[in-house]
Design a protein around this motif. Structure first.
Motif, PDB file in Angstrom:
ATOM      1  N   VAL A 740       0.829  -1.150   0.072  1.00  0.00           N
ATOM      2  CA  VAL A 740      -0.086   0.023  -0.004  1.00  0.00           C
ATOM      3  C   VAL A 740       0.882   1.298   0.013  1.00  0.00           C
ATOM      4  O   VAL A 740       0.714   2.252  -0.806  1.00  0.00           O
ATOM      5  CB  VAL A 740      -1.036  -0.122   1.159  1.00  0.00           C
ATOM      6  N   GLY A 741       1.901   1.214   0.783  1.00  0.00           N
ATOM      7  CA  GLY A 741       2.819   2.304   0.864  1.00  0.00           C
ATOM      8  C   GLY A 741       3.369   2.635  -0.474  1.00  0.00           C
ATOM      9  O   GLY A 741       3.765   3.892  -0.878  1.00  0.00           O
ATOM     10  N   LEU A 742       4.055   1.730  -0.891  1.00  0.00           N
ATOM     11  CA  LEU A 742       4.690   1.890  -2.363  1.00  0.00           C
ATOM     12  C   LEU A 742       3.884   2.322  -3.559  1.00  0.00           C
ATOM     13  O   LEU A 742       4.222   3.184  -4.188  1.00  0.00           O
ATOM     14  CB  LEU A 742       5.417   0.475  -2.559  1.00  0.00           C
ATOM     15  N   GLN A 743       2.722   1.546  -3.443  1.00  0.00           N
ATOM     16  CA  GLN A 743       1.936   1.804  -4.698  1.00  0.00           C
ATOM     17  C   GLN A 743       1.121   3.251  -4.348  1.00  0.00           C
ATOM     18  O   GLN A 743       0.802   4.179  -5.489  1.00  0.00           O
ATOM     19  CB  GLN A 743       0.692   0.771  -4.824  1.00  0.00           C
ATOM     20  N   THR A 744       1.205   3.518  -3.357  1.00  0.00           N
ATOM     21  CA  THR A 744       0.428   5.241  -3.096  1.00  0.00           C
ATOM     22  C   THR A 744       1.615   6.126  -3.477  1.00  0.00           C
ATOM     23  O   THR A 744       1.157   7.132  -4.352  1.00  0.00           O
ATOM     24  CB  THR A 744       0.448   5.403  -1.541  1.00  0.00           C
ATOM     25  N   LEU A 745       2.804   5.916  -3.308  1.00  0.00           N
ATOM     26  CA  LEU A 745       3.930   6.812  -3.772  1.00  0.00           C
ATOM     27  C   LEU A 745       3.916   7.043  -5.183  1.00  0.00           C
ATOM     28  O   LEU A 745       4.246   7.696  -5.897  1.00  0.00           O
ATOM     29  CB  LEU A 745       5.346   6.229  -3.418  1.00  0.00           C
ATOM     30  N   ALA A 746       3.901   5.456  -5.871  1.00  0.00           N
ATOM     31  CA  ALA A 746       3.853   5.281  -7.542  1.00  0.00           C
ATOM     32  C   ALA A 746       2.681   5.924  -7.897  1.00  0.00           C
ATOM     33  O   ALA A 746       2.747   6.733  -8.906  1.00  0.00           O
ATOM     34  CB  ALA A 746       3.796   3.787  -7.590  1.00  0.00           C
TER      35      ALA A 746
END
Length: 979
Positions: A740-746
């Motif tokens: 969730v954290g990485l895809q939010t940044l992406a």
């Protein structure tokens, strides 16, 4: 051309898998393969395929099947041309295979080699041979067909090899025994009443130190024999039990006076099993992790090594040590905050003091570098830290909650009665560490930070310790310790000047001493003169996070840098481009665009100069101030292009290496169309799934840091592409919070750069991860946004995949009719684009939805269609998934043996492609079907194998499987330790 019969029947032409035809044709081919080089008679074929009720035209039908087999083996063979492989003989037909064509032939060749080999070598050869088996021989044929003598004979060869391997492994060392154990477990599960195999499994467990497990297995076998056959254990089982009991008595595992059994207890002896309570933590009581999944005391020891040359700071050491003897120390948690400017020696002091007082805290030490002031902003957050601490404290990774507050609560609960030392290094601010503080007394927490963390002093009663540059006397002793008292006394005036030019900071003094150590002929006066020459440079305050640092400190950095050779200086500048906590050698090669022989001299020079350090073999780190300084050097106009090129190579290194690793783990996944790596990039390749998984795990901190850095400063392309490439790996590992954290940044990066494709991919991946965490509304918003973007882009593949994930979500909330509607749209999109594999996935997922609806006959139709489509395009992963679903439908139609045939087909594929999560999932299903068929012991063995995989992965599904094992084990007829 190559064929496999040791497991599901499969054939390959180069890398492409062959479609081996309908069931009767496959059965004929299987018989000819296991009898390769021998004639197969027409009566034998009739008996195998039709039994006692052949058709009137059976001979013509056999001829047609043989012709079809010939076309399969030799696709370009003209009609009425003699086959090189299939020959008509008087008795029927004979299949002649070239060398290296059949796995059964290879298996027999390895077994043959063991005849004259020494015992240890023979054991290893047999393990190698047995590892070629991926299930029962021709596992995907019908159970009736597999009862043919030809197949039974091959299975007998397997059992003979298993028994001999187990006998030899007992004297070949634990490594061979460990390699053989999973193979022997599978053999025992397939032959539950073969006492010779079961006895050898018990003895092998004993060799590996798992005697209690072996004794439990004996009780399971005793119960099974009594229930199913009305028999007591035979001589081999009793002898194995006796050997293990003697071993346990000799090592003290059995209570004193426990008699060595000579016969099995009566079948009706049952006593409930009671687990002993966990011991309370104490200095004398060792802490060990329980093997049954319960939380037990473990004793982590994570402190970094103490500095052998530590000097000075006596006043500060006395101040913090006094905390341990204060009369009110037990009334509140002990908390110390060591603050000071960068390079002043906060970490060195904290680690040194922690080693001095570690004995006061018998339950161990925890350490983390929070990277609060990393130049790239790659800060280690509380959730990531808590996961690492909980793992170190013995919590199975699958039991670690996804949410931060729940993680912190579990951490505080575990720490409640412990006396531990916790070192939180390089904290950014008070909130950075608040979730990491124990909630009760008894432990000591040391926090280092460039900020004073006044909030912790005010609200948590922290004892503040501020560090200034070293007093002159301490700085003098620093030089004496590292350069020698005679030399500093001989050049006392120059030593004084070096101390002042270094700002009396341990970091800069260490750089000077490192240079002098590798250049012993150089005088201290010459060193001081060199630093003075480089003086007058601009302030280096930016690198100290807003603090004012003496200009001479930067002069020391500059002097160390200018003393380097040009290759080493260039490499140092480029280190500033790497955002991770440390950097692998492979990444260094891409960063510098150099081959290994060229890079080693420069790396060695930087290590000797103390400008970088080797965090662990093959991984290199850099102090944050020096990394910031390297970044400043890289930003000057003459180095800007060099730095930009290095950053591009580094990003492509991680992107293409991660893509290769993900493709190795899941070769059937749809891969992004990535641009060619920039010149000079050296992406890694992987020869095995284990190697790929290990790389992803080791590089995960760097991958996260790269994504974060590119999200802040890059073009966003690498951000979303790298997040997309590792999506499946994180999902299979159950790392949904990280996802969730990485895809939010992406998504944020893609939106900022108006990249619609990137926004669509990131939104879809984010939505699926949100669904995994139970965030249904957020998941719906993200998936709906992704679908709208893919519609706008007219990306049929993205639209279809998003529809499938929306269907998955609908099934998760029980809305199966909505799921079917999504699947209908996805199927149409795949058909219109000619994506056969996509159509196969939809058929399987529609079949699974019908299973959820209880419509099992419809599920069979869909799953069989999926199998055919996946086989047509050679999608092994898709074929396995459909076989597993087919088995699930058959299981619910009360056809457990047919379900097992399908499951074993899926299991063989998953093991071949090394998809460990789905291997475990299928093992669970196999256990379920064994249970339905009344074979509870086999169910437990398969569930335990699945649990071992899931626990090793740290996957959340492990908890449910552990519960299945525990629930079935309650009814066992023995008590551990009682015989």
């Amino acid at each position: 051309m190559r064929f496999q019969v040791l497991g599901p029947l499969r054939g390959f032409l180069d890398e492409a898998e062959l479609h081996l035809g309908p069931p009767k044709q496959r059965t004929l081919l299987a018989l000819m393969l296991v009898r390769a080089g021998q004639p197969v008679s027409l009566p034998e074929i009739v008996d195998l395929i039709w039994g006692e009720d052949p058709p009137d035209t059976v001979v013509n039908v056999i001829h047609r099947h043989v012709a079809a087999v010939r076309r399969t083996l030799e696709p370009g063979l003209p009609a009425r041309t003699q086959s090189r492989w299939v020959t008509r003989v008087a008795a029927g037909y004979r299949l002649d295979l070239p060398p290296d064509t059949l796995d059964l032939t290879d298996f027999r060749a390895l077994v043959q080699q063991t005849e004259d080999a020494p015992a240890p070598q023979a054991a290893r050869l047999l393990v190698q041979a047995l590892s070629m088996w991926h299930g029962p021989v021709v596992a995907d044929l019908t159970p009736e067909a597999r009862e043919h003598p030809a197949f039974v004979a091959v299975e007998a060869e397997y059992l003979a090899a298993i028994r001999r391997a187990a006998d030899l492994a007992q004297g070949a060392g634990t490594a061979v025994a460990g390699d053989l154990l999973p193979i022997l477990r599978q053999a025992a599960a397939r032959h539950p009443l073969d006492e010779a195999v079961q006895a050898r499994l018990m003895l092998l467990l004993g060799v590996l130190g798992r005697t209690a497990e072996a004794m439990d297995l004996f009780e399971v076998l005793r119960s099974r024999l009594g229930t199913e056959l009305g028999l007591t254990p035979g001589p081999e089982l009793r002898a194995a039990q006796r050997t293990l009991a003697e071993t346990m008595a000799a090592t003290g595992e059995l209570p004193v006076g426990t008699p060595t059994p000579t016969a099995a207890p009566a079948p009706d002896v049952t006593t409930p099993s009671v687990a002993p309570p966990l011991p309370s933590p104490s200095a004398e009581q060792p802490k060990i992790q329980a093997t049954d999944g319960t939380l037990a005391w473990v004793r982590p020891a994570q402190l970094p090594a103490d500095l052998a040359w530590f000097t000075g700071r006596r006043h500060e050491l006395d101040a913090v040590t006094s905390l341990l003897s204060e009369p009110d120390a037990a009334a509140a948690p002990r908390l110390v905050v060591i603050s000071g400017m960068g390079g002043v020696g906060k970490t060195t002091l904290a680690v040194h003091w922690a080693h001095q007082v570690a004995d006061y805290f018998p339950d161990g030490q925890l350490y983390v570098n929070l990277r609060g002031f990393h130049p790239s902003g790659a800060v280690m957050g509380p959730a990531e830290t808590l996961r690492s601490f909980l793992d170190a404290l013995g919590v199975p990774r699958e039991r670690i909650p996804a949410q931060l507050e729940a993680q912190a609560a579990l951490y505080r609960s575990l720490m409640a009665e412990r006396r531990m030392l916790i070192l939180l290094d390089n904290a950014r601010d008070s909130e950075h560490v608040r979730h990491l503080l124990p909630g009760t007394t008894g432990s000591l927490v040391i926090v280092t930070s460039r900020n004073q963390l006044i909030d912790l002093v005010a609200t948590e009663g922290a004892r503040p310790v501020g560090l200034d540059p070293l007093p002159r006397s301490d700085a003098w002793r620093f030089l004496e310790t590292r350069l020698g008292a005679d030399r500093t006394a001989l050049e006392s005036a120059a030593a004084d000047e070096v101390i002042e030019l270094s700002g009396r900071l341990p970091l800069t003094l260490a750089l000077v001493c490192a240079h002098v150590a590798v250049n012993p002929a150089r005088s201290l006066e010459n060193v001081a003169a060199s630093i003075r020459e480089i003086g007058g440079l601009d302030s280096f305050s930016d690198s100290f996070s807003g603090e004012t640092a003496p200009t001479d400190v930067r002069s020391v950095f500059s002097w160390s840098y200018h003393a380097l050779s040009e290759p080493a200086a260039r490499l140092f500048r480029l280190f500033g481009q790497h955002p991770g906590p440390d950097c692998s050698l492979a990444a260094v090669l891409s960063l510098a665009d150099r081959a290994r022989p060229e890079i080693w001299p420069a790396l060695g020079e930087l290590l000797r100069a103390s400008l970088i350090y080797e965090a662990r073999p093959g991984r290199f780190g850099c102090h944050e101030l020096l990394r910031a300084y390297a970044g400043e050097l890289a930003a000057v106009p003459e180095h800007q292009q060099e730095s930009a090129d290095a950053r591009a190579r580094l990003l492509d290194h991680y992107l293409h290496s991660a893509d290769a690793a993900a493709a190795t783990l899941t070769p059937s996944r749809d891969r992004l169309a990535l641009p060619t790596p920039v010149t000079g990039t050296r992406p890694q390749s992987f020869g095995s799934t284990r190697e790929a998984a290990a790389w992803l795990e080791a590089e995960r901190p760097a991958l996260v840091a790269v994504i974060r850095q590119d999200q802040r400063y890059g073009s966003a392309r690498h951000t979303w592409q790298l997040a997309a490439v590792i999506e499946n790996y994180l999902d299979r590992a159950g790392s949904w919070q990280v996802q969730v954290g990485l895809q939010t940044l992406a998504r944020e990066a893609a939106q900022r750069s108006a990249d619609l494709l990137g926004t669509a991919h990131a939104s879809r991946a984010l939505g699926f991860a949100q669904f995994r965490l139970g965030l249904d509304q957020e998941a719906t918003r993200s998936l709906t946004q992704a679908l709208a973007l893919f519609d706008r882009l007219e990306d049929s593949g993205g639209r279809a995949y998003t529809r499938r994930q929306l269907a998955f979500q609908a099934n998760g909330r029980g809305d199966h009719r909505t799921a079917l509607a999504h699947y209908r749209v996805a199927a149409t999109l795949y058909r219109e684009s000619g994506d056969v594999s996509g159509q196969g996935w939809v058929h399987n997922e529609v079949g699974w939805t019908h299973i959820l609806l209880g419509e099992y006959d419809q599920a069979l139709t869909e799953c069989l269609a999926s199998i055919d489509l996946h086989r047509d395009v050679g999608n092994r992963n898709g074929e396995a998934a459909a076989l597993d679903s087919l088995g699930f439908a058959l299981h619910h139609l009360d056809r457990p043996d047919e379900a097992l045939d399908s499951y074993y087909g899926a299991l063989g594929i998953y093991r071949q492609i090394a998809d460990r999560y789905l291997e475990a999932d299928t093992l669970v299903h196999i256990g379920d079907s064994h249970l339905k068929a009344g074979r509870s012991a086999e169910a437990v063995l398969n569930w335990e194998d699945a649990l071992e995989i899931l626990q090793d992965m740290g996957h959340p599904d492990a908890g449910a499987v552990r519960d299945k094992v525990s629930a079935l084990s309650v009814g066992r007829s023995s008590v551990r330790w009682q015989y």
